[in-house]
Design a protein around this motif. Structure first.
Motif, PDB file in Angstrom:
ATOM      1  N   UNK A 186       1.109  -1.528  -0.130  1.00 40.77           N
ATOM      2  CA  UNK A 186      -0.085  -0.254   0.012  1.00 40.77           C
ATOM      3  C   UNK A 186       0.779   0.798   0.057  1.00 40.77           C
ATOM      4  N   UNK A 187       2.164   1.322   0.686  1.00 40.02           N
ATOM      5  CA  UNK A 187       3.025   2.502   1.263  1.00 40.02           C
ATOM      6  C   UNK A 187       3.469   2.749  -0.058  1.00 40.02           C
ATOM      7  N   UNK A 188       4.323   1.792  -0.348  1.00 36.60           N
ATOM      8  CA  UNK A 188       5.638   1.478  -1.756  1.00 36.60           C
ATOM      9  C   UNK A 188       5.076   1.817  -2.919  1.00 36.60           C
ATOM     10  N   UNK A 189       3.898   1.277  -3.387  1.00 38.83           N
ATOM     11  CA  UNK A 189       3.215   1.952  -4.589  1.00 38.83           C
ATOM     12  C   UNK A 189       1.731   2.692  -4.871  1.00 38.83           C
ATOM     13  N   UNK A 190       1.143   3.550  -3.798  1.00 38.75           N
ATOM     14  CA  UNK A 190       0.294   4.410  -3.751  1.00 38.75           C
ATOM     15  C   UNK A 190       0.810   5.643  -5.061  1.00 38.75           C
ATOM     16  N   UNK A 191       1.818   5.921  -5.038  1.00 40.58           N
ATOM     17  CA  UNK A 191       2.095   7.380  -5.921  1.00 40.58           C
ATOM     18  C   UNK A 191       1.948   6.916  -6.725  1.00 40.58           C
ATOM     19  N   UNK A 192       2.394   5.502  -7.530  1.00 40.81           N
ATOM     20  CA  UNK A 192       2.393   5.496  -8.626  1.00 40.81           C
ATOM     21  C   UNK A 192       1.482   5.116  -9.309  1.00 40.81           C
ATOM     22  N   UNK A 193       0.446   4.205  -8.558  1.00 37.54           N
ATOM     23  CA  UNK A 193      -0.693   3.994  -8.616  1.00 37.54           C
ATOM     24  C   UNK A 193      -1.963   5.542  -8.876  1.00 37.54           C
ATOM     25  N   UNK A 194      -0.711   6.040  -8.187  1.00 34.88           N
ATOM     26  CA  UNK A 194      -1.978   7.642  -8.969  1.00 34.88           C
ATOM     27  C   UNK A 194      -3.704   7.531  -7.596  1.00 34.88           C
ATOM     28  N   UNK A 195      -2.736   7.128  -6.500  1.00 37.17           N
ATOM     29  CA  UNK A 195      -3.578   7.289  -4.494  1.00 37.17           C
ATOM     30  C   UNK A 195      -3.098   8.350  -4.269  1.00 37.17           C
ATOM     31  N   UNK A 196      -4.349   9.090  -3.584  1.00 36.58           N
ATOM     32  CA  UNK A 196      -3.717  10.029  -2.569  1.00 36.58           C
ATOM     33  C   UNK A 196      -3.070   9.203  -1.335  1.00 36.58           C
ATOM     34  N   UNK A 197      -2.161   9.949  -1.313  1.00 37.21           N
ATOM     35  CA  UNK A 197      -1.052   9.293  -0.091  1.00 37.21           C
ATOM     36  C   UNK A 197      -1.309  10.145   1.015  1.00 37.21           C
ATOM     37  N   UNK A 198      -2.146  11.080   1.467  1.00 36.56           N
ATOM     38  CA  UNK A 198      -2.862  11.968   2.757  1.00 36.56           C
ATOM     39  C   UNK A 198      -2.954  10.592   3.965  1.00 36.56           C
ATOM     40  N   UNK A 199      -3.930  10.320   3.381  1.00 32.08           N
ATOM     41  CA  UNK A 199      -4.369   9.528   4.501  1.00 32.08           C
ATOM     42  C   UNK A 199      -4.100   8.100   4.585  1.00 32.08           C
TER      43      UNK A 199
END
Length: 314
Positions: free
Chosen positions: A52-65
Protein backbone atom coordinates in the motif's frame (compact mmCIF):
# COMPACT_ATOMS: atom_id res chain seq x y z
CA UNK A 1 -0.70 8.54 11.91
CA UNK A 2 -0.31 8.36 15.65
CA UNK A 3 0.63 5.19 17.45
CA UNK A 4 -2.76 4.46 18.98
CA UNK A 5 -4.47 4.20 15.61
CA UNK A 6 -1.87 1.90 14.11
CA UNK A 7 -2.00 -0.47 17.06
CA UNK A 8 -5.76 -0.61 16.95
CA UNK A 9 -5.85 -1.00 13.18
CA UNK A 10 -3.42 -3.88 13.37
CA UNK A 11 -4.66 -5.99 16.22
CA UNK A 12 -8.03 -5.26 17.73
CA UNK A 13 -8.49 -7.45 20.58
CA UNK A 14 -8.82 -8.32 24.28
CA UNK A 15 -11.33 -8.12 27.12
CA UNK A 16 -11.70 -10.44 30.04
CA UNK A 17 -15.37 -9.56 30.12
CA UNK A 18 -15.79 -11.32 26.78
CA UNK A 19 -14.30 -14.48 28.22
CA UNK A 20 -17.17 -14.98 30.66
CA UNK A 21 -20.58 -15.55 29.11
CA UNK A 22 -23.75 -15.38 31.15
CA UNK A 23 -25.36 -18.71 32.05
CA UNK A 24 -28.48 -17.59 30.20
CA UNK A 25 -26.61 -17.10 26.92
CA UNK A 26 -28.29 -18.95 24.05
CA UNK A 27 -26.32 -21.56 22.17
CA UNK A 28 -24.51 -20.22 19.10
CA UNK A 29 -25.95 -21.37 15.77
CA UNK A 30 -23.80 -23.74 13.74
CA UNK A 31 -23.04 -21.21 11.01
CA UNK A 32 -21.69 -18.71 13.57
CA UNK A 33 -19.44 -21.33 15.15
CA UNK A 34 -18.06 -22.18 11.70
CA UNK A 35 -17.45 -18.50 10.93
CA UNK A 36 -15.67 -18.12 14.25
CA UNK A 37 -13.25 -20.96 13.47
CA UNK A 38 -12.48 -19.56 10.04
CA UNK A 39 -12.01 -15.99 11.26
CA UNK A 40 -9.52 -16.83 14.02
CA UNK A 41 -7.58 -19.02 11.57
CA UNK A 42 -7.23 -16.05 9.21
CA UNK A 43 -6.11 -13.63 11.91
CA UNK A 44 -2.96 -15.55 12.83
CA UNK A 45 0.29 -14.82 10.93
CA UNK A 46 2.33 -11.87 9.69
CA UNK A 47 0.82 -8.74 8.11
CA UNK A 48 2.52 -5.80 6.40
CA UNK A 49 1.29 -2.70 4.52
CA UNK A 50 4.43 -2.37 2.34
CA UNK A 51 2.44 -2.78 -0.90
CA UNK A 52 0.00 0.00 0.00
CA UNK A 53 2.76 2.44 0.98
CA UNK A 54 5.30 1.55 -1.73
CA UNK A 55 2.99 1.64 -4.76
CA UNK A 56 0.55 4.37 -3.67
CA UNK A 57 2.05 7.28 -5.62
CA UNK A 58 2.67 5.31 -8.82
CA UNK A 59 -0.84 3.88 -8.62
CA UNK A 60 -2.30 7.39 -8.55
CA UNK A 61 -3.56 7.16 -4.97
CA UNK A 62 -3.94 10.07 -2.59
CA UNK A 63 -1.13 9.40 -0.12
CA UNK A 64 -2.48 11.76 2.57
CA UNK A 65 -4.70 9.23 4.40
CA UNK A 66 -2.30 6.27 4.11
CA UNK A 67 -0.86 4.92 7.37
CA UNK A 68 2.95 4.66 7.69
CA UNK A 69 4.79 1.41 6.90
CA UNK A 70 4.36 -1.19 9.63
CA UNK A 71 4.59 -4.93 10.27
CA UNK A 72 2.43 -7.03 12.60
CA UNK A 73 3.29 -10.53 13.82
CA UNK A 74 0.27 -12.23 15.42
CA UNK A 75 0.61 -15.54 17.27
CA UNK A 76 -2.03 -17.64 18.97
CA UNK A 77 -1.60 -17.92 22.73
CA UNK A 78 -2.94 -20.25 25.38
CA UNK A 79 -5.71 -18.96 27.65
CA UNK A 80 -6.48 -20.17 31.14
CA UNK A 81 -10.12 -20.57 30.07
CA UNK A 82 -10.63 -21.44 26.40
CA UNK A 83 -14.41 -21.84 26.68
CA UNK A 84 -17.20 -19.74 28.06
CA UNK A 85 -19.90 -21.11 30.38
CA UNK A 86 -21.96 -22.34 27.42
CA UNK A 87 -19.00 -24.29 26.01
CA UNK A 88 -18.35 -21.88 23.13
CA UNK A 89 -14.65 -21.42 22.27
CA UNK A 90 -12.55 -18.42 23.25
CA UNK A 91 -9.32 -17.78 21.35
CA UNK A 92 -6.49 -15.47 22.39
CA UNK A 93 -3.58 -13.96 20.49
CA UNK A 94 -0.45 -11.98 21.23
CA UNK A 95 0.72 -9.51 18.62
CA UNK A 96 3.83 -7.45 18.07
CA UNK A 97 3.53 -4.39 15.84
CA UNK A 98 6.63 -2.65 14.51
CA UNK A 99 6.69 0.67 12.69
CA UNK A 100 9.88 1.35 10.70
CA UNK A 101 12.79 2.36 12.94
CA UNK A 102 10.87 1.77 16.17
CA UNK A 103 10.68 -0.86 18.88
CA UNK A 104 7.81 -3.40 18.75
CA UNK A 105 4.57 -2.59 20.58
CA UNK A 106 2.67 -5.54 22.08
CA UNK A 107 -1.02 -6.23 22.56
CA UNK A 108 -3.18 -9.10 23.79
CA UNK A 109 -6.51 -9.81 22.20
CA UNK A 110 -9.37 -12.29 22.38
CA UNK A 111 -12.16 -13.54 20.10
CA UNK A 112 -15.42 -14.94 21.39
CA UNK A 113 -18.88 -15.70 20.03
CA UNK A 114 -21.72 -13.38 21.00
CA UNK A 115 -24.96 -15.29 20.29
CA UNK A 116 -27.10 -12.35 21.45
CA UNK A 117 -26.06 -10.16 18.51
CA UNK A 118 -25.03 -13.17 16.37
CA UNK A 119 -21.55 -11.83 15.74
CA UNK A 120 -17.93 -12.56 16.62
CA UNK A 121 -16.66 -10.18 19.28
CA UNK A 122 -13.04 -9.02 19.43
CA UNK A 123 -11.64 -6.97 22.31
CA UNK A 124 -8.19 -5.80 23.33
CA UNK A 125 -5.85 -4.97 26.20
CA UNK A 126 -2.31 -3.73 26.55
CA UNK A 127 0.16 -5.66 28.76
CA UNK A 128 1.44 -3.66 31.75
CA UNK A 129 4.89 -3.92 33.32
CA UNK A 130 3.52 -5.90 36.26
CA UNK A 131 2.08 -8.54 33.92
CA UNK A 132 -1.53 -7.41 34.25
CA UNK A 133 -3.64 -6.13 31.36
CA UNK A 134 -5.15 -2.72 30.71
CA UNK A 135 -8.46 -3.09 28.88
CA UNK A 136 -9.90 -0.56 26.47
CA UNK A 137 -13.61 0.10 26.05
CA UNK A 138 -13.57 -0.45 22.30
CA UNK A 139 -14.51 -3.72 20.61
CA UNK A 140 -15.04 -4.99 17.08
CA UNK A 141 -18.05 -7.02 15.95
CA UNK A 142 -17.31 -9.29 12.99
CA UNK A 143 -19.66 -10.96 10.48
CA UNK A 144 -19.06 -12.81 7.24
CA UNK A 145 -19.67 -10.97 3.97
CA UNK A 146 -19.15 -13.37 1.08
CA UNK A 147 -15.55 -14.64 1.02
CA UNK A 148 -14.34 -12.19 3.66
CA UNK A 149 -15.23 -10.89 7.11
CA UNK A 150 -16.29 -7.35 7.95
CA UNK A 151 -15.85 -5.74 11.34
CA UNK A 152 -17.12 -2.51 12.92
CA UNK A 153 -15.63 -0.93 16.03
CA UNK A 154 -18.06 -0.10 18.84
CA UNK A 155 -17.73 1.30 22.35
CA UNK A 156 -17.04 4.54 24.21
CA UNK A 157 -13.28 3.98 24.11
CA UNK A 158 -13.00 3.91 20.31
CA UNK A 159 -12.43 7.68 20.04
CA UNK A 160 -9.27 7.23 22.11
CA UNK A 161 -8.14 4.12 20.24
CA UNK A 162 -8.67 5.73 16.81
CA UNK A 163 -7.67 9.40 17.23
CA UNK A 164 -7.01 9.78 13.50
CA UNK A 165 -8.47 11.30 11.48
CA UNK A 166 -9.19 14.27 13.67
CA UNK A 167 -12.48 16.14 13.59
CA UNK A 168 -15.79 16.67 15.33
CA UNK A 169 -17.80 14.20 13.24
CA UNK A 170 -18.77 10.81 14.63
CA UNK A 171 -16.12 8.10 14.29
CA UNK A 172 -16.78 5.17 11.98
CA UNK A 173 -14.21 2.35 11.82
CA UNK A 174 -14.58 -0.47 9.29
CA UNK A 175 -12.35 -3.51 8.79
CA UNK A 176 -12.20 -6.31 6.24
CA UNK A 177 -10.27 -9.56 6.67
CA UNK A 178 -9.74 -12.23 4.02
CA UNK A 179 -7.14 -14.90 3.32
CA UNK A 180 -4.44 -12.45 2.21
CA UNK A 181 -5.76 -8.95 3.02
CA UNK A 182 -6.59 -7.02 6.19
CA UNK A 183 -7.84 -3.46 5.61
CA UNK A 184 -8.73 -0.86 8.24
CA UNK A 185 -10.49 2.42 7.42
CA UNK A 186 -11.37 5.10 9.99
CA UNK A 187 -13.68 7.97 8.98
CA UNK A 188 -14.88 11.17 10.56
CA UNK A 189 -17.19 12.70 8.01
CA UNK A 190 -15.12 13.17 4.84
CA UNK A 191 -11.77 12.73 6.62
CA UNK A 192 -10.21 9.25 6.37
CA UNK A 193 -7.20 7.25 7.58
CA UNK A 194 -6.46 3.88 5.98
CA UNK A 195 -4.09 0.91 6.38
CA UNK A 196 -4.11 -1.95 3.86
CA UNK A 197 -2.19 -4.95 5.14
CA UNK A 198 -1.26 -8.03 3.14
CA UNK A 199 -0.32 -11.41 4.52
CA UNK A 200 3.46 -11.80 4.56
CA UNK A 201 5.13 -15.15 3.86
CA UNK A 202 8.26 -15.83 5.96
CA UNK A 203 11.43 -16.99 4.19
CA UNK A 204 14.74 -18.35 5.45
CA UNK A 205 17.96 -17.88 3.47
CA UNK A 206 21.55 -18.97 3.30
CA UNK A 207 24.05 -16.38 2.11
CA UNK A 208 27.71 -16.36 1.07
CA UNK A 209 29.72 -13.15 0.71
CA UNK A 210 33.17 -13.30 -0.88
CA UNK A 211 35.59 -11.54 1.46
CA UNK A 212 37.64 -8.86 -0.29
CA UNK A 213 35.46 -8.79 -3.42
CA UNK A 214 33.30 -5.90 -4.60
CA UNK A 215 30.25 -5.69 -6.82
CA UNK A 216 31.35 -6.36 -10.39
CA UNK A 217 34.32 -8.54 -9.45
CA UNK A 218 34.41 -11.96 -11.10
CA UNK A 219 35.68 -13.65 -7.93
CA UNK A 220 38.06 -15.74 -9.99
CA UNK A 221 40.75 -17.31 -7.81
CA UNK A 222 39.09 -16.13 -4.57
CA UNK A 223 37.74 -18.72 -2.11
CA UNK A 224 37.35 -16.86 1.20
CA UNK A 225 33.58 -16.97 1.79
CA UNK A 226 31.57 -15.54 4.70
CA UNK A 227 28.83 -18.22 4.79
CA UNK A 228 25.67 -17.94 6.90
CA UNK A 229 22.44 -19.85 7.45
CA UNK A 230 19.19 -18.91 9.16
CA UNK A 231 18.84 -15.45 7.61
CA UNK A 232 15.15 -14.54 7.87
CA UNK A 233 12.88 -12.06 6.10
CA UNK A 234 9.40 -11.98 4.55
CA UNK A 235 7.96 -11.32 1.09
CA UNK A 236 6.19 -8.02 1.85
CA UNK A 237 9.28 -5.83 1.73
CA UNK A 238 11.10 -7.69 4.49
CA UNK A 239 14.80 -6.93 4.94
CA UNK A 240 17.79 -8.81 6.34
CA UNK A 241 21.00 -6.99 7.22
CA UNK A 242 24.40 -8.68 6.97
CA UNK A 243 27.56 -7.13 8.43
CA UNK A 244 30.68 -8.80 7.07
CA UNK A 245 33.50 -9.93 9.35
CA UNK A 246 36.20 -8.28 7.24
CA UNK A 247 38.79 -5.88 8.67
CA UNK A 248 36.64 -3.07 7.29
CA UNK A 249 33.09 -4.43 7.73
CA UNK A 250 30.55 -3.94 4.98
CA UNK A 251 26.77 -3.77 5.31
CA UNK A 252 24.86 -5.89 2.78
CA UNK A 253 21.06 -5.83 2.79
CA UNK A 254 18.65 -8.33 1.27
CA UNK A 255 15.08 -7.29 0.56
CA UNK A 256 12.29 -9.61 -0.55
CA UNK A 257 9.08 -8.33 -2.10
CA UNK A 258 6.15 -10.00 -3.80
CA UNK A 259 5.79 -7.27 -6.41
CA UNK A 260 2.04 -7.38 -6.98
CA UNK A 261 1.26 -4.17 -8.86
CA UNK A 262 -2.03 -2.48 -7.88
CA UNK A 263 -2.24 -1.04 -11.42
CA UNK A 264 -1.51 -2.18 -14.99
CA UNK A 265 -1.29 -5.78 -16.24
CA UNK A 266 2.15 -6.90 -15.07
CA UNK A 267 2.18 -10.31 -13.41
CA UNK A 268 3.20 -10.58 -9.74
CA UNK A 269 6.90 -11.33 -9.27
CA UNK A 270 8.74 -12.50 -6.16
CA UNK A 271 11.83 -10.25 -6.25
CA UNK A 272 15.04 -10.51 -4.25
CA UNK A 273 17.08 -7.28 -4.10
CA UNK A 274 20.73 -6.91 -3.07
CA UNK A 275 21.68 -3.50 -1.61
CA UNK A 276 24.91 -2.16 -0.15
CA UNK A 277 25.30 0.23 2.78
CA UNK A 278 22.41 2.62 3.37
CA UNK A 279 21.49 3.00 -0.29
CA UNK A 280 17.96 1.88 -1.21
CA UNK A 281 18.98 1.45 -4.85
CA UNK A 282 19.60 -2.24 -5.53
CA UNK A 283 22.94 -3.15 -7.07
CA UNK A 284 21.14 -6.12 -8.61
CA UNK A 285 18.01 -8.24 -8.24
CA UNK A 286 16.45 -11.54 -9.30
CA UNK A 287 12.80 -12.49 -9.73
CA UNK A 288 10.50 -15.50 -9.92
CA UNK A 289 6.74 -16.15 -10.00
CA UNK A 290 4.92 -14.19 -7.32
CA UNK A 291 3.89 -17.30 -5.37
CA UNK A 292 7.25 -19.06 -5.76
CA UNK A 293 8.52 -21.10 -2.82
CA UNK A 294 12.19 -20.39 -3.51
CA UNK A 295 14.40 -17.71 -5.08
CA UNK A 296 18.16 -17.35 -5.45
CA UNK A 297 20.85 -15.07 -6.85
CA UNK A 298 24.56 -15.39 -7.69
CA UNK A 299 26.56 -12.22 -8.41
CA UNK A 300 29.96 -13.94 -7.98
CA UNK A 301 30.79 -11.75 -4.95
CA UNK A 302 27.56 -12.71 -3.16
CA UNK A 303 25.25 -15.70 -3.36
CA UNK A 304 21.88 -16.12 -1.64
CA UNK A 305 19.06 -18.64 -1.68
CA UNK A 306 15.74 -18.05 0.15
CA UNK A 307 13.03 -20.64 0.79
CA UNK A 308 9.47 -20.18 2.07
CA UNK A 309 9.38 -21.54 5.63
CA UNK A 310 5.82 -21.50 7.03
CA UNK A 311 6.88 -23.09 10.34
CA UNK A 312 9.09 -20.07 11.13
CA UNK A 313 6.26 -17.55 11.20
CA UNK A 314 2.88 -18.76 9.97
Amino acid sequence: MVRQFIIAASVIGFSTACATAQDSSPEAPGWLSKDFAELVALFDGQWDNDRHVFFAEDAGMDTTPIAPRQHIHIQRMELEDDQDSSGAPIVGFEAARTVADSEPAYIRHVFSIDPHVQAIRQSMAFPKEDGSLRGIGCEVLWNRQGAQFEGHAVGNGCDDVFPEPKGDAALNVRMTLSENDFWVVANRGEAMTEARFRRARPFECWTAILRGASHGDSGEGMRDWDFRRGVTLHDQGGEAELITDEETPRKIRLKLRNVDWPYGTNRPSLTLYIMEGESDRAVSYAWNEGDAERIGINLRWIQASCTHTPASGE
